[in-house]
Design an enzyme around this catalytic site. Structure first.
Site, short mmCIF file in Angstrom:
data_model
loop_
_atom_site.label_atom_id
_atom_site.label_comp_id
_atom_site.label_asym_id
_atom_site.label_seq_id
_atom_site.Cartn_x
_atom_site.Cartn_y
_atom_site.Cartn_z
N GLU A 1 15.20 -12.01 -8.48
CA GLU A 1 15.66 -10.98 -9.42
C GLU A 1 16.56 -9.96 -8.72
OE1 GLU A 1 15.61 -10.45 -12.51
OE2 GLU A 1 13.91 -11.42 -13.48
N LYS B 1 8.75 -1.83 -9.32
CA LYS B 1 7.92 -1.03 -10.22
C LYS B 1 6.82 -1.88 -10.81
CE LYS B 1 8.41 1.41 -14.56
NZ LYS B 1 9.26 1.63 -15.69
N LYS C 1 4.67 -7.27 -22.91
CA LYS C 1 6.07 -7.42 -22.47
C LYS C 1 6.23 -8.57 -21.47
CE LYS C 1 7.12 -2.61 -23.54
NZ LYS C 1 7.92 -1.40 -23.22
N LYS D 1 10.54 -5.47 -12.05
CA LYS D 1 9.64 -4.65 -12.87
C LYS D 1 8.57 -5.57 -13.44
CE LYS D 1 9.53 -1.54 -16.86
NZ LYS D 1 10.34 -0.76 -17.82
#
Ligand SMILES: NCC(=O)CCC(=O)O
Ligand SMILES: [Mg+2]
Length: 353
Positions: free
Chosen positions: A260, A275, A244, A221
């Site tokens: 990841e 995403k 973020k 993400k």
């Protein structure tokens, strides 16, 4: 106005005029255009197809009764009270959409520093899951695990001294996942990007007897500008402080996405997600080629807003752009797509059969 696919352009646009051209031959052995000469021929060689089975439909829920509230930056998408979310669940069933995803607009009075409401077994998400599962037990329900809809600062995790705490956040996410599983959620989807959360959630689900509850990890993400309208929808746009980038990925990176995904699979993820979607199709392809596991893409709110804005201005043919964008995910190797276009696309797919 929708333009029917596959109608020869010359029949559509021109009255035939008698003209003569010289007919030199290039002497070509291979003419790729032969396989495109008509609709049946194109169907015969078509490599990818989008079906209703490929769709996950995200819904936004709010408190109240019989409410459907428009979201300005996502024309056509509404926040729904629980009773209305059940009606949209019914629509999903009728359209053969296998799974919906639930996101809450939490009343600002219920948001706090710690995202306490995330673990309330009677929060909006849990209420919605119970109401939907009661009427439609055969519809898949996915619940996001992250604190951003519940925190006063709009971050996905707990903050101390301006830093997002990893392990402390994971402890809360585990509790959030458990109340959602208890409510009847089928797929737990951690979207927070804390390290180690998939393993911790898997262990807690198993210990509590939820052996069949799946995990779809938001594994790759990215920290993205394309989440803007979603933050309007859940009401965190105004409260979010900073960005973020200490937990979501840097959009410059691709190898890191593989690391990841590898970690989340090792920790027990059943499915992984990339995403946003359209700007990251290369990541979808690499993940699918490398791991050959169920791989999903999230066509996020900003992607939805871009297509809708251009379509509503008459700058693109919205119907065609929607279907083309969704087919692109299949071509990139995705097994499915989370998309706000799900009901629209499903209607189109069913009408074309
Ligand atoms: N965890 C879910 C999201 O962040 C959705 C983002 C979007 O649709 O923009
Ligand atoms: Mg991770």
């Amino acid at each position: 106005m929708a333009i029917k696919f596959g109608r020869p352009i010359e029949l559509r646009d021109h009255a035939p005029r008698p003209v003569t051209y010289d007919t030199p031959s290039l002497g070509l052995t291979t003419r790729p255009r032969r396989n495109r000469k008509s609709e049946w021929a194109r169907r015969l060689v078509r490599e990818n197809v989008l079906t209703t089975d490929d769709l996950i439909w995200p819904l936004f829920v709010i408190d109240g009764d019989n409410q459907r509230a428009a979201i300005a930056s996502m024309p056509g998408v509404e926040r729904l009270s629980v009773d209305q979310a059940v009606r949209d669940a019914e629509r999903a069933m009728k359209l053969d959409i296998p799974c919906i995803a639930l996101f809450p607009y939490t009343d600002p009075s219920l948001r706090d520093e710690m995202g306490t409401e995330a673990c309330n077994a009677n929060n909006l998400v849990c209420q919605s899951v119970r109401a939907i599962k009661k009427e439609f037990p055969d519809l898949g329900v996915l619940c996001d695990v992250a604190l951003d809809p519940f925190t006063s600062h709009g971050h996905d995790g707990l903050i101390q001294g301006g830093k997002i705490l990893n392990d402390e956040t994971v402890a809360v996410l585990v509790q959030q996942a458990l109340v959602q599983a208890e409510a009847g959620c089928d797929i737990i989807a951690p979207s927070d990007m804390m390290d180690g959360r998939v393993g911790a959630i898997r262990e807690a689900l198993d210990d509590a007897g939820f052996l069949d509850v799946q995990i779809m990890a938001y594994a790759a993400k990215y920290a993205s500008a394309f989440y803007g309208p979603f933050r309007d929808a859940i009401g965190s746009a105004k409260t979010l402080t900073g960005d973020k980038r200490t937990y979501q990925m840097d959009s410059a990176n691709s190898d890191e996405a593989l690391r990841e995904v590898e970690l989340d699979l090792a920790e027990g993820a059943d499915m992984v997600m990339v995403k946003p979607g359209m700007p990251y199709l290369d990541i979808v392809r690499r993940v699918k080629d490398t791991f050959a596991v169920p791989t999903f893409a999230y066509q996020v709110s900003g992607e939805y807003a871009m297509i809708m804005a251009a379509a509503n201005n008459g700058w693109i043919d919205g119907d065609r752009a929607i279907m083309e964008s969704l087919l692109g995910f299949k071509r990139a190797g995705a097994d499915g797509v989370l998309t706000y276009f799900a009901p629209h696309a499903a209607e189109r797919i069913k009408a074309s059969r």
